[in-house]
Design a protein around this motif. Structure first.
Motif, PDB file in Angstrom:
ATOM      1  N   ASP A 638       1.063  -0.905   0.119  1.00 44.11           N
ATOM      2  CA  ASP A 638       0.114   0.131  -0.143  1.00 44.11           C
ATOM      3  C   ASP A 638       1.228   1.037  -0.245  1.00 44.11           C
ATOM      4  O   ASP A 638       1.999   0.940   0.837  1.00 44.11           O
ATOM      5  CB  ASP A 638      -0.659   0.039   1.246  1.00 44.11           C
ATOM      6  N   GLY A 642       2.348   2.653   3.555  1.00 47.87           N
ATOM      7  CA  GLY A 642       3.645   1.549   3.092  1.00 47.87           C
ATOM      8  C   GLY A 642       2.985  -0.168   4.176  1.00 47.87           C
ATOM      9  O   GLY A 642       4.565  -1.145   3.952  1.00 47.87           O
ATOM     10  N   GLU A 643       1.864   0.089   3.926  1.00 45.84           N
ATOM     11  CA  GLU A 643       1.941  -1.869   4.476  1.00 45.84           C
ATOM     12  C   GLU A 643       2.176  -2.621   3.116  1.00 45.84           C
ATOM     13  O   GLU A 643       2.038  -2.859   2.280  1.00 45.84           O
ATOM     14  CB  GLU A 643       0.299  -1.877   5.205  1.00 45.84           C
ATOM     15  N   GLU A 645       1.807  -6.509   2.616  1.00 41.09           N
ATOM     16  CA  GLU A 645       1.096  -8.358   2.441  1.00 41.09           C
ATOM     17  C   GLU A 645       1.906  -9.053   1.755  1.00 41.09           C
ATOM     18  O   GLU A 645       2.622  -8.710   0.547  1.00 41.09           O
ATOM     19  CB  GLU A 645      -0.517  -8.091   1.841  1.00 41.09           C
ATOM     20  N   LEU A 680       9.826  -8.299   7.173  1.00 35.76           N
ATOM     21  CA  LEU A 680       8.915  -7.458   7.869  1.00 35.76           C
ATOM     22  C   LEU A 680       8.584  -6.829   9.426  1.00 35.76           C
ATOM     23  O   LEU A 680       8.121  -5.311   9.515  1.00 35.76           O
ATOM     24  CB  LEU A 680       7.440  -7.899   7.190  1.00 35.76           C
ATOM     25  N   SER A 681       8.571  -7.635  10.195  1.00 35.39           N
ATOM     26  CA  SER A 681       7.791  -7.216  11.199  1.00 35.39           C
ATOM     27  C   SER A 681       8.418  -7.576  12.737  1.00 35.39           C
ATOM     28  O   SER A 681       8.267  -6.686  13.507  1.00 35.39           O
ATOM     29  CB  SER A 681       6.220  -7.893  11.437  1.00 35.39           C
ATOM     30  N   MET A 705      -2.802 -14.771  10.339  1.00 40.02           N
ATOM     31  CA  MET A 705      -3.625 -14.004   9.815  1.00 40.02           C
ATOM     32  C   MET A 705      -2.769 -13.158   8.515  1.00 40.02           C
ATOM     33  O   MET A 705      -3.056 -12.806   7.490  1.00 40.02           O
ATOM     34  CB  MET A 705      -4.065 -13.032  10.185  1.00 40.02           C
ATOM     35  N   ASP A 706      -1.249 -13.139   9.404  1.00 44.46           N
ATOM     36  CA  ASP A 706       0.299 -12.588   7.881  1.00 44.46           C
ATOM     37  C   ASP A 706       0.430 -13.212   6.986  1.00 44.46           C
ATOM     38  O   ASP A 706       0.844 -13.537   6.037  1.00 44.46           O
ATOM     39  CB  ASP A 706       1.047 -12.006   8.961  1.00 44.46           C
ATOM     40  N   PRO A 760       6.106  -0.226   7.610  1.00 43.32           N
ATOM     41  CA  PRO A 760       5.288   0.820   7.328  1.00 43.32           C
ATOM     42  C   PRO A 760       6.046   1.772   6.994  1.00 43.32           C
ATOM     43  O   PRO A 760       5.580   2.189   6.116  1.00 43.32           O
ATOM     44  CB  PRO A 760       3.966   0.944   7.806  1.00 43.32           C
TER      45      PRO A 760
END
Ligand SMILES: Cc1cc2nc3c(=O)[nH]c(=O)nc-3n(C[C@H](O)[C@H](O)[C@H](O)COP(=O)(O)OP(=O)(O)OC[C@H]3O[C@@H](n4cnc5c(N)ncnc54)[C@H](O)[C@@H]3O)c2cc1C
Lengths: 773, 288
Positions: A638, A642-643, A645, A680-681, A705-706, A760
């Motif tokens: 996005d 900045g997200e 997926e 990423l996280s 969910m990720d 992000p």
């Protein structure tokens, strides 16, 4: 899941009866039904409960430590500080057999005067209950006088930087000088230089560190503990000042290791207090303790300067790597050695300079983590390949194809890996499996990335690694395997069972495996370095084969045929193609027993023994062999928020020979998740060495969910040096995931985020910078 | 280690209110799901002498779907919301928030009143409820009052509730006919993460004009708040991209974000703007 079998160049297929099948692992029923005890489930009467008191700043002098109030508290059995023990250190230099040790950099068991990192242990408490131990910790008074620290390895290298210890902050330096770097760059049409940064990472095993220790009737300190390495009994004995045969480590099935239980964790504390109190003691880390209680993945800064021709052929590569070793040495010298060897990746680079350094800081110490330096190298070299492809305008897979190291060619250290190199097959299959691209919608852009890797399996050859396994057939034809190997959740022991029963012609439900006891199971070495299957699998196979030869020889006499005509399968012994000549295994075993024929065998497997790499050129054999493969992903980004997926995640690995495809897939699935979080996280933030993300509400691993569905493509070259041609998958499963994601993000937004994790915010900032320039 | 506390477990609302009332000299706190409170006690941010468990108080459960208004009990859990098809129709933003709320265990036990009363700037259910014009019923042993949720927060972790009051009900009017209501949670991962920027929007339209605009944001200021100036720009007008941009900039300007470990203030402002613009734009497209 799909599997591709051997083609030209590899050994022919073999007919397996047990190996290569997705059998239910021997450890599965106990785990699924909750009957399996983990180290924390063991209880003993009269147990004391422990607590570790830790420093709350990262760099300081300990000027006062008063434990008198804690000692006086009712229910407190023992409080230990550095003053109560001789000047002992606990070393986790190289676990296992080598006996190497550098005294000046070993960590004191408890802080005597100098605190070097946030969380360094000040005192050990044992009390009747955990609450009392916690209360006692609050009653301990201490004063820490801050000393200027250094929290960035680049700063730590500057003249005048605060010293963590020693004369400078350099923990280790390694070099490769191969070919003619000047000539190589002269040949290049283009030189591309970039710097990549990789972050700390937390192992985040489900089961935090835990153990129970007691002194038995022979004065042996027994420690039941969650560990990857039961052979720490030796450094534990050294640390508490008893002979090696007076410490026994009994493992349990481990709830995850990933390298975080490769060093000593709670063992020395437990041993000390069991010895001091004469009572069983138990220590269980909370999640917060675990975050500060074990070493992390090394953050790296990697600068790649690559010379290429217009056709995309790499002519020269110069690599500078700096790793943050944190406050103590631990395995840093070996982690940078792995990074050094892995620097060019699965590519042929004849003119190569690499300079890799581990640098001390007052950050949390760093040590083993799945991928062990080679993963950080991959994070950089695979992003660099995409940067080169982008600059030259060559398709990214094609660029890689033009440079792949091929079977029989020399790698970075001049060594020719003995097995097949199937990087290209893996890359093509993973890339093709991405299929149709997802549509682009408004601010949501999509992109694809590929990354290939080279990852060793088996330990450094100069460590002279060995592993033992014992295989026996009981009087009723059932099989027992005994080996000290620890099972950290990947199915290590079940694989041994599968190998033994393959050789002995019985089924997996007929085997019981005893493992992970430093006193009574044959020592098998560590479950680290993607070595358990390679080393202990070979040992178990060797033991089973010797035993089989003995049994078959006796059966051949019974049948009146040659040994070569006899086979064993499904608990029967028979003459091939003569169905009437058969007998149950149990009958053969009884004959052997009656005649005193030995029904068991202890084998030792020795990895190739080597010398240390040449210190100037870095040339030689570093590891027994290497695994190759690729990971491909598709992401959406996005561009406003900045997200990122991950939409598709596809792994293709040449595992040599799959022993249990279900277990292999488990490793690949986990590796995809582990690497995605890294990319990423997952973020460990330190402020002046203090961890400010010490729990799972701040440290974010991908949830269900990720995660996309992870597709596993398993290739089998049957060329590895493990049992039946196996290679390894534990570490390789993760190595290429993060750079594949980084490449996909760059592909989606047209600009690269050079620092992981690709948060992000970093994506937004990269886009803003591009728009501004 | 937990400091010791007493625990009352009343079985009806009068019992609960009485238990909260006679707390002279002690710290008495109601506890519903405990998904905030237990964490706070463990971290020693809260040290109650006594807690009043609300688990057995049936009056705090249940939902009513009246012709004009919807009301839910304070003890409604996040999972209860997800299981109610009427909520999905009447408060889609609440469902957007509930779907990404914590993990399953937290959704099964965490409650709507607990989310509101926690006073967290990152409380995900609050922006949707603000854009629905929700009203709270606050009851104590001697009195019951109602107040707009919008008036409830006074400052960072400060609210209008007295210590002896419970949030017993949350109610809101049904959405008008031509209306869109949505929420977007931006976090550092999809599942089980604290919101970095959250935006809820309600837009209603008639005759090509925006008849009602509600914009509420969480995690970008000390309290969850309504962006009233942005709303005022939109109400009564036919929305254009330029107008939407302007409103989004207003909303972002009303934010008072901080730098923390999850994100910088700049990023929060940037995404508050981007998400407000996106949600309002999408809502308007659907209404047109
Ligand atoms: C792992 C985890 C994930 C989470 N994820 C999210 C998330 O995604 N989004 C989010 O917004 N929150 C999240 N939270 C926070 C929390 O779950 C929510 O705020 C939840 O709604 C709180 O409800 P509860 O019933 O558990 O409150 P409790 O912890 O029981 O209480 C919270 C506060 O409200 C008070 N209180 C409770 N009920 C009432 C009442 N009826 N009247 C007056 N005061 C009352 C209590 O005294 C306390 O001060 C998460 C928490 C955890 C532990």
């Amino acid at each position: 899941m799909s599997r591709t079998e051997s083609d030209a160049g590899a050994r022919p297929n073999v007919q397996f009866r047990q190996v290569g099948k997705p059998l239910t692992r021997t450890d599965a029923p106990g785990k699924v039904t909750g009957r399996t005890p983990y180290a924390g489930d063991y209880v003993m009467p009269n147990t004391l409960h422990m607590r570790v008191l830790r420093a709350d700043v990262a760099s300081a002098r300990l000027t006062r430590l008063d434990v008198s109030k804690a000692r006086a508290l009712k229910g407190v059995a023992c409080v230990l500080t550095a003053a109560d023990m001789p000047d002992r250190t606990s070393a986790t230099d190289i676990p296992g057999q080598t006996g190497q040790k550098r005294l000046d950099t070993d960590q004191p068991i408890l802080v005597k005067d100098r605190v070097r990192y946030f969380g360094e242990p000040l005192a050990l408490i044992a009390a009747e209950t955990r609450d009392i131990a916690d209360h006692a910790a609050e009653l301990i008074e201490f004063e820490l006088e801050p000393i200027p620290g250094v929290y960035d390895p680049l700063e730590a290298l500057k003249p005048g930087a605060a010293l963590v210890y020693g004369a400078d902050n350099i923990v280790a330096e390694r070099k490769i000088r191969k070919g003619d770097i000047e000539a190589g760059f002269a040949e290049a049409d283009l030189v591309i230089e970039n710097t990549y940064k990789t972050p700390f990472q937390e192992h985040a095993f489900l089961e935090p560190e835990v153990g129970l220790a007691w002194v038995d009737e022979n004065d042996v300190v027994n420690i039941r503990v969650s560990t990857q390495v039961i052979e720490h009994f030796r450094p534990i004995a050294d640390a508490i000042g008893v002979p090696h045969n007076k410490v026994r480590v009994r493992g349990a099935l481990v709830g995850g290791g990933f390298g975080g239980k490769e060093d000593l964790t709670v063992e020395v504390y437990l041993a000390l207090l069991a010895k001091h109190t004469g009572r069983p003691v138990r220590l269980e880390y909370s999640r917060e303790d675990s975050f500060v209680g074990h070493g992390k993945r090394h953050p790296f800064v990697l600068t790649y300067r690559t010379g290429v021709t217009n056709e995309g052929k790499i002519t020269a590569m110069d690599v500078q790597m700096i790793a943050d070793a944190g406050a103590y040495v631990f395995l840093s010298p070996y982690v940078v050695l792995y990074a050094l060897v892995a620097a060019p990746g699965p590519y042929r680079v004849d003119n190569l300079n690499v300079f890799a350094r581990a640098v001390a800081t007052n950050n949390m110490y760093t040590s083993a983590f799945r991928g062990f330096g080679a993963l950080q190298a991959c994070a950089a070299y695979e992003q660099q390949m995409d940067e080169i492809a982008g600059t030259l305008g060559i398709d990214r897979l094609e660029l890689r194809r033009r440079n792949f190291l091929k079977t029989g060619e020399p790698m970075s250290t001049g060594f020719v890996p003995p097995s097949a190199i199937w990087t290209e097959q893996c890359a093509e299959q993973a890339w093709a499996a991405l299929g149709e691209p997802a549509p682009v919608q408004g601010p949501i852009r999509t992109g694809r990335g590929l990354a290939c890797y080279q990852q060793s399996y088996g330990r450094l050859t100069f460590l002279h690694d060995t592993s033992e396994a014992w295989v026996g057939v009981e009087m009723d034809g059932t099989v027992v395997v005994r080996s000290g190997v620890t099972d950290i959740g990947a199915g290590q022991i079940s694989a041994l069972g599968q190998i033994a029963v393959e050789v002995l012609g019985v089924t997996l439900d007929n085997v019981v495996i005893y493992n992970s006891d430093s006193a009574v199971t044959p020592l098998a070495g560590t479950t680290t370095a993607t070595r358990a299957l390679y080393m202990t699998g070979n040992a178990a196979k060797q033991a089973a084969e010797t035993l089989r030869a003995r049994l078959v020889e006796r059966a051949a006499r019974e049948f009146g045929v040659e040994a070569g005509d006899v086979d064993m399968a499904f608990n029967e012994v028979f003459v091939i193609d003569r169905p009437e000549k058969t007998m149950p295994l149990v009958n053969l075993v009884r004959i052997c027993a009656a005649e005193g024929i030995h029904r068991s065998e202890l084998a030792i497997f020795r990895a190739p023994f080597g010398d240390f790499l040449d210190p100037e050129t870095g040339q030689g054999q570093a590891h027994p062999d290497y695994a190759y493969g690729a990971h491909a992903v598709e992401v959406s980004v996005d561009v406003e928020t900045g997200e990122v997926e991950v939409l598709k995640s596809i792994a293709a690995h040449d595992v040599g020979q799959c022993i249990n495809p279900a277990a292999v897939e488990g490793q690949i699935q986990g590796g995809a998740q582990n690497g995605q979080g890294y990319a990423l996280s997952e973020e460990m933030l330190y402020e002046e060495g203090r961890l400010v993300t010490p729990s799972f509400s701040e440290y974010l691993m991908p949830t269900a969910m990720d995660m996309p569905r992870v597709e596993c493509i398993i290739l089998e070259s049957r060329s590895g040096v493990g049992p039946f041609g196996a290679k390894g998958i534990g570490e390789p499963a993760m190595t290429a995931v993060a750079p594949a994601i980084a490449n996909a993000v760059a592909d989606a937004i047209g600009v690269r985020v050079f620092e992981m994790p690709i948060t992000p915010e970093r994506v937004v900032r990269a886009l803003q910078q591009r728009d501004a320039s | 280690m937990y400091a010791p506390f007493e625990l009352d477990i009343p079985t009806d609302l009068p019992g609960a209110l009485a238990a909260l009332a006679n707390g002279a000299g002690e710290t008495v706190l109601p506890i519903a799901g405990g998904t905030n409170l237990i964490v706070d006690i463990r971290a020693r941010r809260e040290r109650p002498d006594r807690m009043v468990g609300l688990g057995e108080v049936d009056e705090l459960k249940g939902m009513e779907f009246g012709p004009e208004r919807i009301a839910i009990g304070g003890r409604t859990t996040v999972s209860d919301l997800l299981r109610a098809p009427e909520i999905a129709r009447e408060a889609p933003a609440l469902i957007d928030a509930a779907r990404l709320f914590g993990g399953l265990m937290v959704r099964n036990t965490g409650t709507v009143a607990g989310n509101i009363a926690s006073g967290s700037p990152a409380a995900d259910l609050v922006p949707p409820l603000l854009t629905l014009d929700a009203e709270l019923t606050l009851a104590s042993a001697n009195a019951t009052r109602t107040m707009a949720l919008d008036d409830y927060y006074l400052g960072y972790k400060e609210d209008a509730r007295t210590p002896d009051e419970l949030i017993t009900r949350i109610a809101w009017p049904r959405l008008p006919a031509n209306a869109v209501n949505s929420f977007y949670k931006l976090a550092r991962r999809k599942g089980d993460a604290i919101t970095v920027t959250g935006v809820a929007v309600t837009l209603a339209a008639a005759d090509g004009r925006c008849t009602r605009a509600r914009i509420a944001l969480c995690s970008v200021a000390p309290v969850v708040f309504r962006a009233r100036q942005a709303e005022a720009l939109l109400e009564g007008r036919a929305l254009t991209p330029a107008l939407i941009d302007e409103a989004a900039a207003e909303a972002a300007a009303a934010a008072r974000p901080i730098d923390d470990i999850r994100a910088s203030a700049d990023y929060r402002r940037h995404t508050a703007l981007a998400l407000t613009r996106r949600l309002v734009g999408q809502a308007w497209d659907r209404l047109a």
